[in-house]
Design a protein around this motif. Structure first.
Motif, PDB file in Angstrom:
ATOM      1  N   VAL A  77       0.849  -1.206   0.000  1.00 15.44           N
ATOM      2  CA  VAL A  77       0.000   0.000   0.000  1.00 15.44           C
ATOM      3  C   VAL A  77       0.882   1.253   0.000  1.00 15.44           C
ATOM      4  CG1 VAL A  77      -2.019  -1.136   1.021  1.00 15.44           C
ATOM      5  CG2 VAL A  77      -0.357  -0.005   2.528  1.00 15.44           C
ATOM      6  N   GLY A  78       2.158   1.043  -0.359  1.00 16.98           N
ATOM      7  CA  GLY A  78       3.046   2.180  -0.594  1.00 16.98           C
ATOM      8  C   GLY A  78       3.848   2.663   0.591  1.00 16.98           C
ATOM      9  N   VAL A  79       3.947   1.834   1.647  1.00 21.82           N
ATOM     10  CA  VAL A  79       4.675   2.261   2.850  1.00 21.82           C
ATOM     11  C   VAL A  79       5.751   1.230   3.210  1.00 21.82           C
ATOM     12  CG1 VAL A  79       4.470   2.910   5.288  1.00 21.82           C
ATOM     13  CG2 VAL A  79       2.587   3.415   3.721  1.00 21.82           C
ATOM     14  N   ASN A  80       7.011   1.674   3.258  1.00 25.21           N
ATOM     15  CA  ASN A  80       8.108   0.757   3.572  1.00 25.21           C
ATOM     16  C   ASN A  80       8.314   0.569   5.073  1.00 25.21           C
ATOM     17  OD1 ASN A  80       9.770   1.579   0.619  1.00 25.21           O
ATOM     18  ND2 ASN A  80       9.408  -0.498   1.296  1.00 25.21           N
ATOM     19  N   LYS A  81       7.331  -0.070   5.682  1.00 23.07           N
ATOM     20  CA  LYS A  81       7.439  -0.387   7.116  1.00 23.07           C
ATOM     21  C   LYS A  81       7.272  -1.893   7.260  1.00 23.07           C
ATOM     22  CE  LYS A  81       6.688   3.985   8.865  1.00 23.07           C
ATOM     23  NZ  LYS A  81       7.939   4.702   9.138  1.00 23.07           N
ATOM     24  N   ARG A  82       7.950  -2.454   8.280  1.00 21.43           N
ATOM     25  CA  ARG A  82       7.893  -3.910   8.452  1.00 21.43           C
ATOM     26  C   ARG A  82       6.606  -4.304   9.189  1.00 21.43           C
ATOM     27  NH1 ARG A  82      12.558  -5.835   6.515  1.00 21.43           N
ATOM     28  NH2 ARG A  82      12.158  -7.954   7.222  1.00 21.43           N
ATOM     29  N   ILE A  83       5.524  -4.293   8.443  1.00 17.42           N
ATOM     30  CA  ILE A  83       4.211  -4.689   8.976  1.00 17.42           C
ATOM     31  C   ILE A  83       3.494  -5.502   7.906  1.00 17.42           C
ATOM     32  CG2 ILE A  83       1.969  -3.914   9.892  1.00 17.42           C
ATOM     33  CD1 ILE A  83       3.213  -1.237  10.563  1.00 17.42           C
ATOM     34  N   PHE A  84       2.920  -6.613   8.324  1.00 18.29           N
ATOM     35  CA  PHE A  84       1.983  -7.276   7.414  1.00 18.29           C
ATOM     36  C   PHE A  84       0.793  -7.810   8.199  1.00 18.29           C
ATOM     37  CE2 PHE A  84       4.586 -11.176   8.260  1.00 18.29           C
ATOM     38  CZ  PHE A  84       3.594 -12.123   8.455  1.00 18.29           C
ATOM     39  N   VAL A  85      -0.307  -8.012   7.490  1.00 18.75           N
ATOM     40  CA  VAL A  85      -1.499  -8.603   8.106  1.00 18.75           C
ATOM     41  C   VAL A  85      -1.837  -9.866   7.325  1.00 18.75           C
ATOM     42  CG1 VAL A  85      -2.391  -6.375   8.904  1.00 18.75           C
ATOM     43  CG2 VAL A  85      -3.123  -7.246   6.682  1.00 18.75           C
ATOM     44  N   MET A  86      -2.464 -10.797   7.976  1.00 20.09           N
ATOM     45  CA  MET A  86      -2.952 -11.977   7.263  1.00 20.09           C
ATOM     46  C   MET A  86      -4.228 -12.502   7.907  1.00 20.09           C
ATOM     47  SD  MET A  86      -0.019 -14.866   8.065  1.00 20.09           S
ATOM     48  CE  MET A  86      -0.974 -16.353   7.708  1.00 20.09           C
ATOM     49  N   VAL A 108      -8.300 -22.069   8.964  1.00 21.50           N
ATOM     50  CA  VAL A 108      -8.742 -20.707   9.311  1.00 21.50           C
ATOM     51  C   VAL A 108      -7.619 -19.977  10.054  1.00 21.50           C
ATOM     52  CG1 VAL A 108     -10.363 -19.392  10.755  1.00 21.50           C
ATOM     53  CG2 VAL A 108     -11.193 -21.302   9.345  1.00 21.50           C
ATOM     54  N   VAL A 109      -7.350 -18.764   9.604  1.00 23.84           N
ATOM     55  CA  VAL A 109      -6.371 -17.912  10.296  1.00 23.84           C
ATOM     56  C   VAL A 109      -7.112 -16.638  10.701  1.00 23.84           C
ATOM     57  CG1 VAL A 109      -4.205 -16.609  10.073  1.00 23.84           C
ATOM     58  CG2 VAL A 109      -4.485 -18.767   8.816  1.00 23.84           C
ATOM     59  N   PRO A 110      -7.213 -16.362  12.007  1.00 22.28           N
ATOM     60  CA  PRO A 110      -7.881 -15.119  12.417  1.00 22.28           C
ATOM     61  C   PRO A 110      -7.057 -13.916  11.964  1.00 22.28           C
ATOM     62  CG  PRO A 110      -6.868 -16.193  14.311  1.00 22.28           C
ATOM     63  CD  PRO A 110      -6.682 -17.118  13.146  1.00 22.28           C
ATOM     64  N   PHE A 111      -7.704 -12.761  11.837  1.00 22.44           N
ATOM     65  CA  PHE A 111      -6.989 -11.558  11.415  1.00 22.44           C
ATOM     66  C   PHE A 111      -5.811 -11.319  12.366  1.00 22.44           C
ATOM     67  CE2 PHE A 111      -6.131  -7.008  11.640  1.00 22.44           C
ATOM     68  CZ  PHE A 111      -5.835  -6.764  10.308  1.00 22.44           C
ATOM     69  N   SER A 112      -4.624 -11.259  11.803  1.00 18.44           N
ATOM     70  CA  SER A 112      -3.418 -11.108  12.621  1.00 18.44           C
ATOM     71  C   SER A 112      -2.549  -9.990  12.059  1.00 18.44           C
ATOM     72  CB  SER A 112      -2.589 -12.393  12.609  1.00 18.44           C
ATOM     73  OG  SER A 112      -3.396 -13.520  12.835  1.00 18.44           O
ATOM     74  N   VAL A 113      -1.954  -9.234  12.976  1.00 20.99           N
ATOM     75  CA  VAL A 113      -1.039  -8.152  12.600  1.00 20.99           C
ATOM     76  C   VAL A 113       0.346  -8.526  13.103  1.00 20.99           C
ATOM     77  CG1 VAL A 113      -0.514  -5.690  12.916  1.00 20.99           C
ATOM     78  CG2 VAL A 113      -2.902  -6.450  12.882  1.00 20.99           C
ATOM     79  N   PHE A 114       1.348  -8.421  12.236  1.00 22.51           N
ATOM     80  CA  PHE A 114       2.730  -8.675  12.647  1.00 22.51           C
ATOM     81  C   PHE A 114       3.580  -7.452  12.331  1.00 22.51           C
ATOM     82  CE2 PHE A 114       1.070 -12.992  11.955  1.00 22.51           C
ATOM     83  CZ  PHE A 114       1.410 -13.577  13.165  1.00 22.51           C
ATOM     84  N   ILE A 115       4.163  -6.903  13.393  1.00 24.61           N
ATOM     85  CA  ILE A 115       5.054  -5.746  13.249  1.00 24.61           C
ATOM     86  C   ILE A 115       6.475  -6.214  13.565  1.00 24.61           C
ATOM     87  CG2 ILE A 115       5.557  -3.400  14.091  1.00 24.61           C
ATOM     88  CD1 ILE A 115       2.560  -3.253  14.930  1.00 24.61           C
ATOM     89  N   ASN A 116       7.428  -5.795  12.755  1.00 26.20           N
ATOM     90  CA  ASN A 116       8.828  -6.226  12.880  1.00 26.20           C
ATOM     91  C   ASN A 116       8.926  -7.761  13.018  1.00 26.20           C
ATOM     92  OD1 ASN A 116       9.281  -3.473  12.912  1.00 26.20           O
ATOM     93  ND2 ASN A 116       9.601  -3.365  15.126  1.00 26.20           N
TER      94      ASN A 116
END
Ligand SMILES: [Zn+2]
Length: 216
Positions: A77-86, A108-116
């Motif tokens: 989405v145009g931002v170079n930060k170490r974050i992804f969601v799945m 099933v994978v619940p909505f998860s946010v991973f930073i760094n």
């Protein structure tokens, strides 16, 4: 590319709407965008609760929903930060033929946010399966991935989080981790298997098919 398309693309680049969109985008950037090739930067822990990062996480969630994707990384989405969601919902899995669910080991994978996030391989056996990417719209290819991995990092609240993923979920996690290092599946795919997802339609419609870069 025909001349009309060339003119339209040129107009899209320099036309009146140019420059009005700034990241985080509500669309997914496409291969060729330099941002997909940069290694993303770690998010300082004390910035996780800032409006900037919380908005970015919300935007990733929004785009994930909008495209019906299984994973989405900040560079997309145009931002170079170490974050992804799945996330992989029961509804998404139920919409697929049972054989696909079984052969790909979908869970099933619940909505998860991973930073760094950091990735640890749990099972070094590799599985080769067909894979696509919202940033390489209209194509898929066979890609070998580890069968099981563990992703550790911080969640949206800044707390430590760690999850083990197997089979299809492990594939999503590895794919998203690669995005944070500026890598795309096309770098590691079995090149002879690259295919246009609509090649049959192209024949049926006498070539009059477009690849959508926006969800229906
Ligand atoms: Zn991708």
């Amino acid at each position: 590319m025909g001349i009309t398309r060339k003119v339209l693309n040129w107009y899209a680049r320099i036309g009146p709407s140019h420059g009005k969109v700034s990241p985080p985008y509500e669309h997914v950037v496409q291969i060729g965008d330099p941002i997909l090739r940069k290694a993303s930067e770690a998010v300082p822990v004390d910035q996780i609760k800032t409006e900037e990062i919380q908005k970015l996480i919300k935007k990733l969630h929004y785009v994930l929903d909008k495209y019906g994707s299984l994973g989405m990384s900040a560079p997309q989405v145009g931002v170079n930060k170490r974050i992804f969601v799945m996330r992989h919902t029961a509804k998404q899995i139920a919409a697929l033929p049972k054989e696909i669910e079984k052969s790909r080991g979908m869970t099933v994978v619940p909505f998860s946010v991973f930073i760094n996030p950091k990735l640890k391989v749990i099972d070094y056996n590799k599985v080769t399966m067909s894979e696509g990417c919202e940033s390489v719209q209209g194509y898929i290819a066979e890609v070998a991935r580890y069968r099981a991995v563990e992703i550790s990092g911080l969640n949206a609240e800044g707390n430590s989080t760690s999850t083990q993923f197997k089979d299809w979920a492990a594939r999503i996690a590895q794919h998203e981790m690669d995005h944070l290092d500026g890598k795309l599946y096309t770098d590691i795919m079995d090149r002879k298997t690259l295919q246009c997802t609509c090649w049959e339609e192209v024949n049926m419609a006498k070539g009059k098919v477009v690849i959508p870069f926006y969800p229906d």
